[in-house]
Design an enzyme around this catalytic site. Structure first.
Site, short mmCIF file in Angstrom:
data_model
loop_
_atom_site.label_atom_id
_atom_site.label_comp_id
_atom_site.label_asym_id
_atom_site.label_seq_id
_atom_site.Cartn_x
_atom_site.Cartn_y
_atom_site.Cartn_z
N GLY A 53 30.41 -44.20 30.23
CA GLY A 53 30.31 -43.07 31.16
C GLY A 53 31.45 -42.11 30.88
N CYS A 80 32.53 -49.63 26.75
CA CYS A 80 33.40 -48.48 26.98
C CYS A 80 33.81 -48.38 28.45
CB CYS A 80 32.70 -47.22 26.47
SG CYS A 80 33.86 -46.00 25.92
N TYR A 81 33.30 -47.39 29.21
CA TYR A 81 33.66 -47.31 30.63
C TYR A 81 33.36 -48.62 31.34
CZ TYR A 81 33.85 -45.74 35.47
OH TYR A 81 34.16 -45.62 36.80
N HIS A 170 30.59 -48.52 20.77
CA HIS A 170 29.18 -48.43 21.20
C HIS A 170 28.26 -49.18 20.24
CE1 HIS A 170 29.67 -45.51 24.48
NE2 HIS A 170 30.74 -45.16 23.80
N GLU A 172 25.14 -49.58 20.58
CA GLU A 172 23.78 -49.03 20.61
C GLU A 172 23.55 -47.90 19.60
OE1 GLU A 172 26.08 -48.74 22.82
OE2 GLU A 172 26.16 -46.75 23.74
N GLY A 225 -4.09 -33.97 27.21
CA GLY A 225 -4.20 -33.90 25.76
C GLY A 225 -2.95 -34.42 25.08
N VAL A 227 0.22 -37.28 24.53
CA VAL A 227 0.19 -38.72 24.24
C VAL A 227 0.13 -39.55 25.53
CG1 VAL A 227 1.41 -40.60 23.07
CG2 VAL A 227 1.64 -38.26 22.24
N ASP A 228 0.99 -39.18 26.49
CA ASP A 228 1.13 -40.03 27.67
C ASP A 228 -0.18 -40.16 28.45
OD1 ASP A 228 3.70 -39.97 26.80
OD2 ASP A 228 4.44 -38.64 28.38
N LYS A 367 9.00 -43.55 25.21
CA LYS A 367 7.99 -42.83 24.42
C LYS A 367 7.49 -43.63 23.21
CE LYS A 367 5.81 -38.90 24.19
NZ LYS A 367 5.41 -38.06 25.32
#
Ligand code: XMP
Length: 509
Positions: A53, A80-81, A170, A172, A225, A227-228, A367
């Site tokens: 953060g 980290c934070y 990090h 990630e 129309g 993707v979701d 997504k």
């Protein structure tokens, strides 16, 4: 199914952490950093990760954590934070690093103690991604330092007996070479994860849940129309078959030819498909509206009204379905991060709405998971792999009030840009044209023009939370610019946007 919990302290990487955890086959959710221990107990995770953060733990407004979290008997990994907060709560000390001291940003050679479970089997030295201005000047009792860099003697800390681990870097981000391996160590070796999260299972489970929840009722789904909503439609069709009615609201804010393409894609499928021509109605509602957030709200409200009318025509339709996905939920205030934009497809139902229930079967998915589910459900690649297009459509790509003329201008310019890019075999993560509110002087033939400027935007991104502008070839930009100015009336200037996110956003409004 096992669940893992990520507490979000407002870091820009919280969503990315969640995606990485799911890529490891572990289902996880993000919650605001300050949730109570009772809520955590109710969620019943196998372990907890405290995100990074932007704050300092010693600042007066620093986000806090329920200290009882450390008494739940669950493994905790602070990043980290999150690492500093854990250390501080457990009796350690965090201080600001002097500019020449332990402050580090970027790639950093780091040594790991491979006798710590977190680093077991990893190389003793590798590159990590650091971004911290504070450091631990004293470790809490029971902790030891298990990684170090030139500037930071406690790049990782742990208390293995209690299952507490902390990283200053990090894991990630891709720059951290052993990041995923490290996360896997924590999830599998420390939290006891079994890797039981997969899209195929999600499909089976969600279809069963939808059947149970919807029963004999009919469901109305807005098909855009994109993707979701398409994946949502396919999933619901599998669950309730012909009781699903898909309504495609043509709000007139789509890209060139898109309305017909949507209709064509769903024609002949096993769904009830209704196309509503609501173009005039949306234009009227948007008249003279310049504020981006008002545009979004108006479009969202109008959408709901159109569905309501359609549902009335269809008889009793008690359930409304929406293709809301997890980043929409988070960006609309689901986490500690600032609300940047309100997305029209989130936020609950207006009171006057006659639907009894809202189902959002993709609400937990990122997504890339939605696309994977689409493939799993056998949707065509062209639809599944489509670039994102915002619900409010071209309305938020016209700066200022929307008119039919401006829509026409933008549609033509956008179609040229997309055709040229695709023709050149280029595929940025998102690419489109924007009609700016800038008018400027030009010369056309012998005459002076005072026309509009079109901005082109193309970005590379992994998660749309951050994005870099795409380095498009100059020859291509030249071709696009020449074509737009020659072929689109009312445009005499073409600009290429070279701003990343942050500080800019992907869309202009
Ligand atoms: P920003 O502009 O926030 O865009 O950097 C990030 C991604 O979100 C999309 N976007 C929206 N999608 N409704 C949507 O459904 C919206 O109001 C909206 N605003 C932005 C944007 O196209 C990009 O992919």
């Amino acid at each position: 199914m096992q669940k893992f919990l990520i507490l979000d302290f407002g870091g820009q990487y919280a969503q990315l952490i969640a995606r990485r955890v799911r890529e490891c086959g572990v289902y996880c959710e993000l919650r605001p950093g300050g949730v109570s221990a009772a809520e955590i107990r109710a969620f019943a995770p196998i372990g907890i990760l405290l995100s990074g953060g932007p704050h300092s733990v010693y600042a007066p407004d620093a986000p806090d954590v329920d200290p009882e979290l450390f008494s739940l008997g669950l493994p905790v990994l602070g990043i980290c934070y999150g690492c500093q907060l854990m250390a501080q709560k457990l009796g350690g000390a965090v201080v600001p690093a002097r500019a020449d001291g332990a402050r580090e940003y970027g790639r950093t050679e780091t040594d790991f103690d491979t006798d710590c479970t977190l680093f077991r089997g990893l190389p003793e030295r590798s590159v990590t991604w650091m971004s911290h201005g504070d450091y631990l000047s004293a470790l809490p009792e029971g902790f030891r330092a298990v990684a170090r860099s030139a500037a930071c003697p406690s790049a990782a800390i742990c208390d293995e007996a209690r299952g507490f681990y902390g990283l200053q870097f990090h894991p990630e981000v891709r720059h951290t070479e052993q990041g995923t391996a490290l996360l896997r160590r924590f999830l599998f070796d420390i939290c006891g994860a079994t890797g039981d999260w997969s899209i195929a299972d999600f499909r089976t489970r969600t279809v069963a849940e939808l059947r149970e929840r919807i029963g004999e009722r009919r469901v109305l789904l807005a098909l855009s129309g994109g993707v979701d909503s398409a994946v949502c439609a396919a999933l619901l069709a599998e669950a309730v078959g012909e009781r699903l009615c898909c309504v495609f609201v043509d709000h007139g804010l789509l890209r060139k030819g898109e309305g017909d393409a949507v209709e064509a894609a769903f024609a002949g499928r096993d769904l009830r498909f209704v196309r509503v021509d609501a173009r005039g109605r949306f234009l009227r509602a948007l008249q003279r509206i310049a504020s981006p957030e008002r545009k979004r709200k108006i479009i969202g409200a109008e959408f709901i009204r159109v569905f309501e009318e359609e549902s009335r025509k269809l008889g009793t339709v008690e359930v409304l379905a929406q293709g809301t996905i997890y980043p929409d939920v988070i960006e609309s205030g689901g986490g500690a991060a600032a609300v940047i934009k309100s997305h029209h497809n989130v936020g609950g139902l207006p009171e006057q709405l006659r639907f009894r229930e809202l189902v959002e079967p993709l609400r937990a998915l990122f997504k890339d998971e939605v696309r994977a589910l689409g493939r799993e459900l056998g949707l065509p690649e062209a639809l599944v792999d489509r670039q994102p297009f915002p619900g409010p459509g071209l309305a938020i790509r016209i700066i200022g009030p929307v008119t039919a003329d401006k829509l026409e201008t933008l549609r033509e310019a956008d179609a040229i840009f997309r055709a040229e890019l695709e023709g050149a075999g280029l595929r940025p993560d998102q690419y489109f044209a924007v009609l700016t509110n800038l008018r400027s002087v030009g010369v056309m033939g012998d005459g002076r023009s005072y026309d509009r400027a079109v901005a082109l935007r193309a970005v590379q991104t992994e998660d749309f939370m951050t994005a870099d502008w795409t380095r498009l070839p100059h020859a291509l930009l030249d071709r696009v610019s020449t074509r737009i100015v020659n072929e689109v009336p009312g445009v005499n200037r073409v600009l290429y946007d070279i701003t990343s996110k942050p500080p800019a956003t992907v869309e202009y409004e």
